[in-house]
Design an enzyme around this catalytic site. Structure first.
Site, PDB file in Angstrom:
ATOM      1  N   GLU A  64       0.839  -1.206   0.000  1.00  0.00           N
ATOM      2  CA  GLU A  64       0.000   0.000   0.000  1.00  0.00           C
ATOM      3  C   GLU A  64       0.870   1.250   0.000  1.00  0.00           C
ATOM      4  OE1 GLU A  64      -0.060  -2.590   2.001  1.00  0.00           O
ATOM      5  OE2 GLU A  64      -1.974  -2.865   3.025  1.00  0.00           O
ATOM      6  N   THR A 174      16.465 -43.368  -6.252  1.00  0.00           N
ATOM      7  CA  THR A 174      17.135 -42.086  -6.042  1.00  0.00           C
ATOM      8  C   THR A 174      18.659 -42.204  -6.152  1.00  0.00           C
ATOM      9  OG1 THR A 174      17.256 -42.470  -3.682  1.00  0.00           O
ATOM     10  CG2 THR A 174      15.321 -41.295  -4.504  1.00  0.00           C
ATOM     11  N   ALA A 175      19.157 -43.415  -6.259  1.00  0.00           N
ATOM     12  CA  ALA A 175      20.597 -43.609  -6.437  1.00  0.00           C
ATOM     13  C   ALA A 175      20.819 -45.033  -6.947  1.00  0.00           C
ATOM     14  CB  ALA A 175      21.338 -43.420  -5.112  1.00  0.00           C
ATOM     15  N   SER A 181      24.388 -40.882  -7.599  1.00  0.00           N
ATOM     16  CA  SER A 181      23.079 -40.258  -7.815  1.00  0.00           C
ATOM     17  C   SER A 181      23.186 -38.936  -8.577  1.00  0.00           C
ATOM     18  CB  SER A 181      22.386 -40.006  -6.469  1.00  0.00           C
ATOM     19  OG  SER A 181      23.151 -39.103  -5.706  1.00  0.00           O
ATOM     20  N   LEU A 217      23.310 -26.618   0.114  1.00  0.00           N
ATOM     21  CA  LEU A 217      21.905 -26.201   0.257  1.00  0.00           C
ATOM     22  C   LEU A 217      21.714 -24.692   0.147  1.00  0.00           C
ATOM     23  CD1 LEU A 217      20.613 -28.601   3.087  1.00  0.00           C
ATOM     24  CD2 LEU A 217      20.421 -28.887   0.614  1.00  0.00           C
ATOM     25  N   GLY A 319      16.871 -37.388   2.590  1.00  0.00           N
ATOM     26  CA  GLY A 319      16.913 -38.728   2.031  1.00  0.00           C
ATOM     27  C   GLY A 319      15.684 -39.535   2.443  1.00  0.00           C
ATOM     28  N   THR A 321      15.080 -41.709   4.716  1.00  0.00           N
ATOM     29  CA  THR A 321      14.756 -41.914   6.141  1.00  0.00           C
ATOM     30  C   THR A 321      13.945 -40.744   6.689  1.00  0.00           C
ATOM     31  OG1 THR A 321      16.921 -42.971   6.333  1.00  0.00           O
ATOM     32  CG2 THR A 321      15.776 -42.484   8.384  1.00  0.00           C
TER      33      THR A 321
HETATM   34  N1  LIG Z   1      16.444 -37.906  -4.475  1.00  0.00           N
HETATM   35  C1  LIG Z   1      16.341 -36.938  -3.620  1.00  0.00           C
HETATM   36  O1  LIG Z   1      15.462 -36.062  -3.780  1.00  0.00           O
HETATM   37  C2  LIG Z   1      17.288 -36.876  -2.467  1.00  0.00           C
HETATM   38  C3  LIG Z   1      17.339 -35.733  -1.660  1.00  0.00           C
HETATM   39  C4  LIG Z   1      18.232 -35.725  -0.581  1.00  0.00           C
HETATM   40  C5  LIG Z   1      19.012 -36.855  -0.326  1.00  0.00           C
HETATM   41  N2  LIG Z   1      18.943 -37.927  -1.136  1.00  0.00           N
HETATM   42  C6  LIG Z   1      19.791 -39.116  -0.895  1.00  0.00           C
HETATM   43  O2  LIG Z   1      19.474 -39.679   0.349  1.00  0.00           O
HETATM   44  C7  LIG Z   1      20.593 -40.427   0.799  1.00  0.00           C
HETATM   45  C8  LIG Z   1      20.713 -40.295   2.289  1.00  0.00           C
HETATM   46  O3  LIG Z   1      19.589 -40.906   2.869  1.00  0.00           O
HETATM   47  P1  LIG Z   1      19.313 -40.933   4.407  1.00  0.00           P
HETATM   48  O4  LIG Z   1      17.986 -41.577   4.591  1.00  0.00           O
HETATM   49  O5  LIG Z   1      20.483 -41.534   5.107  1.00  0.00           O
HETATM   50  O6  LIG Z   1      19.356 -39.376   4.773  1.00  0.00           O
HETATM   51  P2  LIG Z   1      18.353 -38.364   5.460  1.00  0.00           P
HETATM   52  O7  LIG Z   1      16.965 -38.852   5.386  1.00  0.00           O
HETATM   53  O8  LIG Z   1      18.656 -37.040   4.882  1.00  0.00           O
HETATM   54  O9  LIG Z   1      18.851 -38.381   6.957  1.00  0.00           O
HETATM   55  C9  LIG Z   1      18.470 -39.424   7.784  1.00  0.00           C
HETATM   56  C10 LIG Z   1      18.915 -39.138   9.185  1.00  0.00           C
HETATM   57  O10 LIG Z   1      18.221 -38.033   9.732  1.00  0.00           O
HETATM   58  C11 LIG Z   1      18.346 -38.140  11.141  1.00  0.00           C
HETATM   59  N3  LIG Z   1      17.118 -37.793  11.813  1.00  0.00           N
HETATM   60  C12 LIG Z   1      17.005 -36.857  12.790  1.00  0.00           C
HETATM   61  N4  LIG Z   1      15.785 -36.829  13.261  1.00  0.00           N
HETATM   62  C13 LIG Z   1      15.055 -37.755  12.594  1.00  0.00           C
HETATM   63  C14 LIG Z   1      13.714 -38.172  12.676  1.00  0.00           C
HETATM   64  N5  LIG Z   1      12.861 -37.638  13.541  1.00  0.00           N
HETATM   65  N6  LIG Z   1      13.316 -39.174  11.847  1.00  0.00           N
HETATM   66  C15 LIG Z   1      14.169 -39.722  10.969  1.00  0.00           C
HETATM   67  N7  LIG Z   1      15.462 -39.349  10.839  1.00  0.00           N
HETATM   68  C16 LIG Z   1      15.915 -38.367  11.663  1.00  0.00           C
HETATM   69  C17 LIG Z   1      18.672 -39.592  11.441  1.00  0.00           C
HETATM   70  O11 LIG Z   1      20.009 -39.681  11.959  1.00  0.00           O
HETATM   71  P3  LIG Z   1      20.259 -39.342  13.506  1.00  0.00           P
HETATM   72  O12 LIG Z   1      19.156 -39.993  14.306  1.00  0.00           O
HETATM   73  O13 LIG Z   1      21.607 -39.823  13.778  1.00  0.00           O
HETATM   74  O14 LIG Z   1      20.155 -37.881  13.597  1.00  0.00           O
HETATM   75  C18 LIG Z   1      18.614 -40.272  10.100  1.00  0.00           C
HETATM   76  O15 LIG Z   1      19.532 -41.323   9.945  1.00  0.00           O
HETATM   77  C19 LIG Z   1      21.788 -39.903   0.042  1.00  0.00           C
HETATM   78  O16 LIG Z   1      22.293 -40.931  -0.771  1.00  0.00           O
HETATM   79  C20 LIG Z   1      21.229 -38.771  -0.793  1.00  0.00           C
HETATM   80  O17 LIG Z   1      21.830 -38.715  -2.071  1.00  0.00           O
HETATM   81  C21 LIG Z   1      18.090 -37.974  -2.174  1.00  0.00           C
END
Ligand SMILES: NC(=O)c1ccc[n+]([C@@H]2O[C@H](COP(=O)([O-])OP(=O)(O)OC[C@H]3O[C@@H](n4cnc5c(N)ncnc54)[C@H](OP(=O)(O)O)[C@@H]3O)[C@@H](O)[C@H]2O)c1
Length: 387
Positions: A64, A174-175, A181, A217, A319, A321
């Site tokens: 405004e 994804t990989a 990847s 990032l 990732g 997880t």
């Molecule tokens: N295609 C895509 O769009 C994309 C994007 C990003 C990554 N990636 C790929 O993903 C892969 C990594 O996968 P990732 O599963 O290990 O990584 P992530 O999902 O990024 O990280 C997982 C970690 O986050 C932590 N975390 C903290 N709080 C959490 C909660 N409440 N619930 C779940 N996890 C929690 C955990 O470790 P702690 O408990 O030790 O903290 C867990 O091991 C890589 O290879 C990457 O290239 C793909």
């Protein structure tokens, strides 16, 4: 205040929907004004548009004020179309309700009330008390809400809007099995992700991604291909880039990671782990504790991002997880999936770490709200369906 539907507008007001839509489009031309809402304004007198304004960033003039400044004395007796109720409080700039009254605007047309407690209804009341006619165009409420979903989420639900970005092959991988990847998707998709980051208050990932990919990032305007559209480029709030956030229960983030080496603030949420001296000594890194369990808890993280960091929109780029954990907790408001037309094989890594779904009735389901082809890839925007 009067409420009107488009179908009830008098013939003399038949162009009002065009002006209101323009105010909303101006607001939308800004990627983010976080922590503020995006707002646009069009001043019209005698059926002619005399000026326009938009709020480009917190601390910058409100829409405004910008339109009134451009109109000068011509604003007297004008109709102001504003995409949100004008503010009535002193923030970084003065109240817009007072500025509209002082400029002699005759009518203020809005599509919705501002739910922020500092404004909600007060802007309307001040205008009405000063004799300014206030009209609510109810048919534009949905469109006006749609451009401020993050702001509305923070103010109304106490947590930011969560958008989750995923990139995958046609077979949902994804990989490759060896972890390779780079890159699944094309340049156009990666450029689009840069825009998504720039429109977010925070980009959030998990420690798994930090350790596997060492991402920075950051927002990199040079990768956005925006040179043809300087307006949008200017709208990038480069002084206030998104906060980068890592969920890292045991504080395993390396102090030498690209994330921490790049300029800009990093926030790491842990489960009360003791930081290394190196990590604790970093100036651009803030350490927070989320929840009282062994693993970082998602709800407290989002509440903290809203209440302590005023984040409207969080982009999850994690990732399988962490993405699965967000989905299981029903904390995802929108999925943005980039699908590359290639096959990575059944020994490749799965998109999400989701197990144990036993019946079709239990499968998480989404509504596709947009599909767009970006060079060879396809981008899907999806909303989770609540059963
Ligand atoms: N295609 C895509 O769009 C994309 C994007 C990003 C990554 N990636 C790929 O993903 C892969 C990594 O996968 P990732 O599963 O290990 O990584 P992530 O999902 O990024 O990280 C997982 C970690 O986050 C932590 N975390 C903290 N709080 C959490 C909660 N409440 N619930 C779940 N996890 C929690 C955990 O470790 P702690 O408990 O030790 O903290 C867990 O091991 C890589 O290879 C990457 O290239 C793909």
């Amino acid at each position: 205040m009067e409420y009107v539907r488009n179908s009830d507008l008098k013939p003399a007001c038949s162009d009002w929907p065009v002006h209101m839509q323009r105010a909303i489009d101006l607001a939308e031309s800004v990627l983010t004004a976080c922590p503020n809402p995006r707002v646009g304004c069009v001043l019209v007198r005698g059926g002619q548009v005399i000026s326009e304004g938009w709020h480009s960033a917190a601390g910058a003039p409100h829409a405004e004020a910008m339109a009134l400044e451009a109109a000068g004395p011509a604003a007297r007796e004008a109709v102001a179309f504003v995409s949100l109720e004008p503010c009535a409080h002193h923030g970084k700039t003065g109240p817009c309700s007072e500025a509209l009254i002082a400029a002699g605007v005759a009518t203020v047309v809005i599509p919705m009330q501002d739910p922020h407690p500092a404004v909600s209804g007060k802007g309307i009341a001040q205008l009405a008390e000063a004799g300014v006619e206030v009209i609510m165009m109810v048919d534009f409420e949905d469109a006006a809400r749609a451009i401020n979903l993050g702001f509305l989420s923070r103010v109304e639900r106490g947590r930011p809007r969560v958008r989750m970005k995923l990139a995958m092959s046609l077979d949902g991988r994804t990989a490759l099995s060896n972890g390779d990847s780079k890159w699944i998707t094309d340049v156009a998709s990666r450029r689009d992700v840069q825009l998504l980051r720039a429109s977010s208050s925070a980009v959030l990932t998990g420690i798994g991604t930090v350790l596997a990919d060492d991402p920075s990032l950051t927002v990199r305007p040079e990768e956005m291909g925006l040179s043809a559209d300087q307006r949008q480029y200017n709208a990038l709030n480069l002084q206030n880039p998104p906060l980068r956030v890592v969920l890292d229960s045991a504080l395993r983030t390396p102090a030498q990671s690209n994330l921490l080496a790049a300029a800009g603030r990093v926030l790491i949420y842990s489960a009360a782990a003791a930081p290394s001296a190196e990590l604790a000594g970093l100036e651009n890194c803030e350490l927070k504790v989320a929840g009282n369990e062994a693993r970082v808890q998602l709800h407290p993280v989002l509440e903290s991002l809203a209440s302590e960091y005023y984040c409207n929109d969080v982009l999850v780029e994690a990732g399988p997880t962490l993405c699965a954990a967000f989905l299981r907790s029903n904390l995802v408001d929108e999925l943005i999936v980039y699908v590359a037309p290639k096959l990575m094989g059944s020994d490749g890594k799965a998109l999400l770490d989701l197990h144990g779904i036993q019946t079709m009735a239990d499968t998480p389901t989404f509504e596709v709200i947009e599909t767009q082809q970006l060079e060879r890839d396809v981008r899907l925007r999806l909303l989770p369906q609540v059963n």
